[in-house]
Design a protein around this motif. Structure first.
Motif, short mmCIF file in Angstrom:
data_model
loop_
_atom_site.label_atom_id
_atom_site.label_comp_id
_atom_site.label_asym_id
_atom_site.label_seq_id
_atom_site.Cartn_x
_atom_site.Cartn_y
_atom_site.Cartn_z
N ASP A 174 115.54 -5.48 0.90
CA ASP A 174 114.51 -5.36 2.10
C ASP A 174 114.23 -4.01 2.85
O ASP A 174 113.17 -3.66 3.24
CB ASP A 174 115.02 -6.31 3.18
CG ASP A 174 115.29 -7.90 2.63
OD1 ASP A 174 114.32 -8.01 1.96
OD2 ASP A 174 116.13 -8.42 2.91
N PRO B 14 102.73 -6.67 -3.51
CA PRO B 14 103.92 -6.88 -4.35
C PRO B 14 103.58 -6.17 -5.70
O PRO B 14 104.57 -5.49 -6.14
CB PRO B 14 103.82 -8.35 -4.51
CG PRO B 14 103.33 -8.85 -3.29
CD PRO B 14 102.14 -7.90 -2.84
N LEU C 84 109.85 -9.66 -4.95
CA LEU C 84 109.07 -8.92 -3.76
C LEU C 84 107.96 -9.58 -2.76
O LEU C 84 107.93 -9.55 -1.72
CB LEU C 84 108.32 -7.45 -4.41
CG LEU C 84 109.32 -6.67 -5.27
CD1 LEU C 84 108.62 -5.56 -5.69
CD2 LEU C 84 110.12 -5.97 -3.92
N GLU D 25 108.28 -8.52 -9.34
CA GLU D 25 107.14 -8.71 -8.51
C GLU D 25 107.03 -9.83 -7.74
O GLU D 25 106.72 -9.87 -6.58
CB GLU D 25 105.68 -8.55 -9.36
CG GLU D 25 104.65 -8.61 -8.53
CD GLU D 25 103.39 -8.60 -9.28
OE1 GLU D 25 102.12 -9.09 -9.03
OE2 GLU D 25 103.20 -7.54 -10.22
N ILE E 129 112.28 -2.00 0.71
CA ILE E 129 110.73 -2.10 0.80
C ILE E 129 110.23 -1.66 2.49
O ILE E 129 109.33 -1.19 2.38
CB ILE E 129 110.59 -3.76 1.16
CG1 ILE E 129 111.18 -4.40 -0.24
CG2 ILE E 129 109.13 -4.21 1.63
CD1 ILE E 129 111.00 -5.76 -0.18
N LEU F 184 104.24 -2.24 -5.30
CA LEU F 184 105.88 -2.09 -4.90
C LEU F 184 106.46 -2.28 -6.50
O LEU F 184 107.30 -1.49 -6.57
CB LEU F 184 106.27 -3.01 -3.93
CG LEU F 184 106.23 -2.61 -2.65
CD1 LEU F 184 106.89 -3.81 -1.82
CD2 LEU F 184 107.06 -1.43 -2.18
N ALA F 185 106.17 -3.14 -7.19
CA ALA F 185 106.92 -3.42 -8.55
C ALA F 185 106.70 -2.18 -9.31
O ALA F 185 107.69 -2.10 -10.33
CB ALA F 185 106.30 -4.65 -9.24
N GLN G 184 110.02 -11.60 -0.55
CA GLN G 184 110.71 -10.91 0.29
C GLN G 184 109.57 -10.29 1.47
O GLN G 184 109.97 -10.42 2.70
CB GLN G 184 111.25 -9.66 -0.30
CG GLN G 184 112.52 -9.67 -1.18
CD GLN G 184 112.94 -8.68 -1.99
OE1 GLN G 184 112.87 -8.49 -3.05
NE2 GLN G 184 114.09 -7.63 -1.17
N TYR H 128 115.63 -5.09 -8.86
CA TYR H 128 115.35 -5.47 -7.46
C TYR H 128 115.13 -4.29 -6.70
O TYR H 128 115.78 -3.38 -6.84
CB TYR H 128 116.62 -6.43 -7.06
CG TYR H 128 116.75 -7.73 -7.90
CD1 TYR H 128 115.60 -8.60 -7.52
CD2 TYR H 128 117.56 -8.01 -8.69
CE1 TYR H 128 115.93 -9.84 -8.40
CE2 TYR H 128 117.95 -9.39 -9.41
CZ TYR H 128 116.83 -10.06 -9.26
OH TYR H 128 117.01 -11.52 -9.83
#
Length: 305
Positions: free
Chosen positions: A25, A40, A53, A50, A28, A43-44, A56, A22
């Motif tokens: 926030d 997503p 995310l 994913e 991110i 970012l993953a 989020q 994880y």
């Protein structure tokens, strides 16, 4: 919180920034500082969840902390930068923002969301599918002809933890038509069972909406067979649903989002009549599936020779 959901929850309850899968926030928002935009998937990095995310980022966009600039594409903004520099003490814990506390007007009331899963769990969903198989006169495709035990075994063998993950990570902050579309897309797209995935999805959804005091009588309507057929075409030819893309808004999601917007929020215009007939299109789809299966078998035989 335990793996099994017994009542009302938010997907955000399960986000643990200390766990390796994880991001918080604030993580991110910090990542956005160093990039022109994020998705997503980007970012993953094949390390983080994913699908979580994805939710989020949508919630951060709801409260105005990120700006959506394209499909699943976001960039930083001044409000998000302020939250990162000076997080609100009353609305943050373990770098996870209380998004509903920060901006309550950005989220719908509980009866216009799906948050209470007390009546639906892995065993309930599997039992529902099994009942469709065992119902006298019901149409259900056997895994192998004249081997009913094999079909029942396939139903029982659906992994409980896969369904629990679907429930645990469900988009509990989404408005009801969107949430309903995600539920159907997930079960239908993953094709959890040998057959009757649409029936299992829609009937379990009735329970979920009723549990949330929503308009459960508007889930299954006379127009649903046409949308089920459209859904089957889309799943077969366009959509690719996996556990890291459960809540993506692809063509299959759009089919069901339109249906639930139409049934739950009457007034959406009808764009075209049901022509050609649903029965004719259903036959065309079955023929297309047989051809596709033949092509896959030929390809498999060629690769093995």
């Amino acid at each position: 919180m335990p793996d099994e959901i017994t009542g009302t929850h938010s997907y955000r309850d399960f986000i643990d920034p200390s766990a390796p899968m994880y991001l918080s926030d604030l993580d991110i928002l910090e990542a956005l500082q160093d990039k022109t935009h994020v998705t997503p998937h980007r970012l993953a990095q094949d390390r983080f969840r994913e699908n979580v995310l994805r939710l989020q980022l949508r919630d951060l966009e709801r409260i105005g902390a990120v700006t959506q600039i394209g499909l699943e594409t976001y960039q930083e903004n001044s409000y998000g930068s302020r939250l990162l520099r000076d997080p609100p003490e009353k609305h943050i814990e373990n770098d996870i923002l209380d998004v509903e506390g920060i901006s309550p007007d950005a989220f719908q009331a509980d009866d216009w969301r799906l948050r209470d899963f007390g009546s639906v769990n892995a065993q309930v969903i599997k039992q529902l599918n099994k009942e469709f198989y065992e119902e006298p006169g019901s149409t259900y495709g056997e895994v192998r002809e004249n081997e009913p035990g094999l079909t029942k075994q396939r139903i029982s063998n659906v992994i409980d933890s896969d369904i629990r993950r679907l429930i645990r990570e469900f988009p509990t902050t989404a408005p009801l038509p969107e949430a309903c579309a995600h539920w159907i897309r997930a079960i239908v797209g993953l094709h959890l069972f040998p057959d009757a995935n649409h029936r299992t999805a829609t009937n379990s959804l009735e329970y979920l909406v009723e549990q949330s005091d929503g308009p459960s009588d508007r889930i299954i309507t006379p127009s649903i067979p046409r949308f089920v057929l459209h859904s089957k075409y889309t799943r077969t030819f366009q959509s690719d649903v996996r556990y890291n893309t459960l809540w993506a808004k692809d063509e299959l999601f759009s089919v069901w989002h339109r249906y639930f917007t139409h049934t739950l929020c009457p007034g959406l215009e009808e764009r075209r009549p049901h022509d050609p007939p649903t029965e004719t299109l259903d036959q065309v789809l079955e023929t297309a599936r047989e051809v596709l299966n033949g092509i896959e078998k030929d390809a498999s035989n060629d690769s093995g020779s």
